[in-house]
Write a protein that holds these residues in place. Structure first.
Motif, PDB file in Angstrom:
ATOM      1  N   UNK A 339       0.821  -1.227   0.000  1.00 35.32           N
ATOM      2  CA  UNK A 339       0.000   0.000   0.000  1.00 35.32           C
ATOM      3  C   UNK A 339       0.849   1.268   0.000  1.00 35.32           C
ATOM      4  N   UNK A 340       2.045   1.176   0.584  1.00 37.91           N
ATOM      5  CA  UNK A 340       2.865   2.394   0.714  1.00 37.91           C
ATOM      6  C   UNK A 340       3.959   2.450  -0.352  1.00 37.91           C
ATOM      7  N   UNK A 341       4.074   1.384  -1.133  1.00 39.91           N
ATOM      8  CA  UNK A 341       5.142   1.282  -2.134  1.00 39.91           C
ATOM      9  C   UNK A 341       5.153   2.485  -3.076  1.00 39.91           C
ATOM     10  N   UNK A 342       6.330   3.152  -3.154  1.00 40.53           N
ATOM     11  CA  UNK A 342       6.488   4.261  -4.105  1.00 40.53           C
ATOM     12  C   UNK A 342       5.856   5.574  -3.660  1.00 40.53           C
ATOM     13  N   UNK A 343       5.319   5.635  -2.432  1.00 39.42           N
ATOM     14  CA  UNK A 343       4.686   6.891  -1.988  1.00 39.42           C
ATOM     15  C   UNK A 343       5.564   7.593  -0.959  1.00 39.42           C
ATOM     16  N   UNK A 344       5.440   8.923  -0.873  1.00 37.73           N
ATOM     17  CA  UNK A 344       6.098   9.627   0.238  1.00 37.73           C
ATOM     18  C   UNK A 344       5.082  10.535   0.939  1.00 37.73           C
ATOM     19  N   UNK A 345       5.418  10.862   2.186  1.00 35.72           N
ATOM     20  CA  UNK A 345       4.518  11.699   2.993  1.00 35.72           C
ATOM     21  C   UNK A 345       5.071  13.124   3.028  1.00 35.72           C
ATOM     22  N   UNK A 346       4.277  14.072   2.563  1.00 40.83           N
ATOM     23  CA  UNK A 346       4.727  15.474   2.554  1.00 40.83           C
ATOM     24  C   UNK A 346       3.864  16.301   3.513  1.00 40.83           C
ATOM     25  N   UNK A 347       4.264  17.554   3.706  1.00 35.10           N
ATOM     26  CA  UNK A 347       3.544  18.442   4.630  1.00 35.10           C
ATOM     27  C   UNK A 347       2.309  19.010   3.930  1.00 35.10           C
ATOM     28  N   UNK A 348       1.179  18.936   4.604  1.00 34.28           N
ATOM     29  CA  UNK A 348      -0.067  19.470   4.031  1.00 34.28           C
ATOM     30  C   UNK A 348      -0.296  20.894   4.550  1.00 34.28           C
ATOM     31  N   UNK A 349      -0.974  21.735   3.761  1.00 38.35           N
ATOM     32  CA  UNK A 349      -1.189  23.132   4.186  1.00 38.35           C
ATOM     33  C   UNK A 349      -1.939  23.255   5.509  1.00 38.35           C
ATOM     34  N   UNK A 350      -2.766  22.244   5.838  1.00 42.01           N
ATOM     35  CA  UNK A 350      -3.528  22.334   7.101  1.00 42.01           C
ATOM     36  C   UNK A 350      -2.860  21.585   8.251  1.00 42.01           C
ATOM     37  N   UNK A 351      -1.588  21.234   8.080  1.00 38.64           N
ATOM     38  CA  UNK A 351      -0.860  20.581   9.185  1.00 38.64           C
ATOM     39  C   UNK A 351      -0.858  21.534  10.388  1.00 38.64           C
ATOM     40  N   UNK A 352      -1.133  21.012  11.590  1.00 38.28           N
ATOM     41  CA  UNK A 352      -1.193  21.893  12.772  1.00 38.28           C
ATOM     42  C   UNK A 352       0.077  22.715  12.966  1.00 38.28           C
ATOM     43  N   UNK A 353       1.233  22.161  12.582  1.00 38.69           N
ATOM     44  CA  UNK A 353       2.487  22.916  12.747  1.00 38.69           C
ATOM     45  C   UNK A 353       2.546  24.097  11.768  1.00 38.69           C
ATOM     46  N   UNK A 354       1.992  23.909  10.582  1.00 41.37           N
ATOM     47  CA  UNK A 354       1.953  25.008   9.600  1.00 41.37           C
ATOM     48  C   UNK A 354       1.037  26.105  10.141  1.00 41.37           C
ATOM     49  N   UNK A 355      -0.105  25.703  10.667  1.00 41.26           N
ATOM     50  CA  UNK A 355      -1.063  26.683  11.194  1.00 41.26           C
ATOM     51  C   UNK A 355      -0.453  27.435  12.382  1.00 41.26           C
ATOM     52  N   UNK A 356       0.267  26.690  13.233  1.00 42.87           N
ATOM     53  CA  UNK A 356       0.897  27.325  14.402  1.00 42.87           C
ATOM     54  C   UNK A 356       1.957  28.332  13.955  1.00 42.87           C
ATOM     55  N   UNK A 357       2.760  27.935  12.964  1.00 47.85           N
ATOM     56  CA  UNK A 357       3.806  28.838  12.466  1.00 47.85           C
ATOM     57  C   UNK A 357       3.182  30.115  11.898  1.00 47.85           C
TER      58      UNK A 357
END
Ligand code: F6P
Length: 366
Positions: A339-357
């Protein structure tokens, strides 16, 4: 529950090294021997050692005293995909060959019943391919980049963020004393996790990441505005994969023999030139590089490595196979490698850390 037929397991560490690998090796070895009376084999230098049949027994003795040691006692390699391995022909030409059958044969010679692959997305892609060939596999998510799909986090990330934050704290003094714009480049490949987390922890004024292509004018306006309210210096954290809107990432070199041929690096120097030119302010670039992969793992990475290592063995012995051990909403679990083969996890615009920043007025240059 049926008794497991697994008697012998092997472990390899693939891809770039990172702090916490030895915690996993130790946990796998000790859990396997202590709890399940298994034989454990270590494979040298990732998949390369598997191809070259460099496989040796791991015991309490050689898996002891390594919890706080950086790197990997097994060695690693980020150039050896067994399904696409560079081989020289008689005519001297290099061709890509599938040498996975040789790997299976080498494991069979040692009667290995299951393989534990510790690594990032490249290592997991090959692990998924070995699972398809019938070799029972468990994956353990490693990387400073924190970009392995399917898990909240990877071990190695916390130490890298700690190192980058420490560098930001130290660079703050020169930035402030000399009224400079300090641009600090961190690793992370195509994901901005290290930039985001260290930028927040280190109080960066601007964070630039691959997920949010920046506008150089907005970055310059932001540092100039800071100057107008008495802040005569700025700290900019830039992920190596950051790029301007409509522009490209900066590549430091290409290695066609590697499954990951593009090596990023150098965006800090480009930004330093541009920002200095556009604002007239004194700018300096610092590229942290591989220092982020080194050193003693933080307590968090030792804990994560230990838990992931234990889980990998425990799942196998409970009959679970071909999965990646993960943390999901802070709970241990696993997801199918397929299921995860060939995929990567990136930062989403609504990530709580983005919102906090954003809430504390950190600019993303957008
Ligand atoms: O994946 C870990 C990582 O350190 C990335 O952040 C970086 O882009 C890459 O590896 C560097 O690879 P190498 O060690 O081959 O230079």
């Amino acid at each position: 529950m049926a008794k497991s037929k697994i008697r012998n397991i092997a472990i390899l560490t693939g891809g770039g090294d990172c702090p916490g690998l030895n915690a996993v090796i130790r946990a796998v070895t000790k859990t396997a021997i202590n709890k399940y009376h298994l034989n454990v084999f270590g494979i040298e230098d990732g998949y390369r050692g598997l191809i070259e049949n460099r496989i040796f027994p791991l015991t309490f003795a050689n898996a002891s005293g390594i919890l706080d040691v950086g790197g990997t006692i097994l060695g690693s390699c980020n150039k050896s995909n067994p399904f696409k391995f560079p081989v020289k022909t008689a005519s001297g030409k290099t061709v890509m060959q599938d040498v996975s059958d040789l790997c299976i044969q080498n494991l069979a010679e040692k009667n290995v019943d299951a393989l534990i692959c510790v690594g990032g997305d490249g290592t997991m892609t090959s692990a998924a391919d070995f699972a398809k060939k019938g070799m029972p596999v468990m994956g353990v998510p490693k990387t400073i980049d924190n970009d392995v799909y399917g898990t909240d986090t990877t071990f190695g990330f916390d130490t890298a963020v700690y190192t980058a934050t420490d560098a930001l704290d130290k660079l703050h003094t020169t930035a402030s004393s000399h009224h400079r714009i300090m641009i600090v480049e961190v690793m992370g490949r195509y994901a901005g996790w290290i930039a985001l987390y260290s930028g927040i922890a280190g109080g960066a004024d601007v964070i630039l990441m691959p997920e949010f292509p920046y506008d150089i004018k907005k970055v310059c306006d932001y540092v100039i505005e800071r100057g107008k309210v008495g802040k005569k210096f700025s700290i900019i954290v830039v992920a190596e994969g950051a790029k301007p809107k409509g522009g490209h990432m900066v590549i430091s070199k290409t290695d066609n023999n590697s499954p990951d041929p593009i090596k990023l690096g150098g965006i800090a120097n480009v930004l330093s030139e541009q920002i200095g030119h556009l604002t007239g302010l004194d700018t300096r670039a610092t590229i942290l590089g591989h220092v982020q992969r080194g050193g003693t793992p933080t307590p968090r990475d030792r804990q994560l490595g230990t838990m992931f290592g234990y889980l990998a063995v425990d799942y196998l012995m409970k009959g679970v196979k071909n999965q990646l051990v993960i943390l999901n909403d802070n709970h241990p679990g696993c997801v199918p490698l397929a299921k995860i083969r060939g995929k990567i996890k990136t930062v989403k615009p609504n990530d709580p850390m983005v919102l906090a920043a954003k809430a504390v007025k950190t600019s993303f240059g957008v």
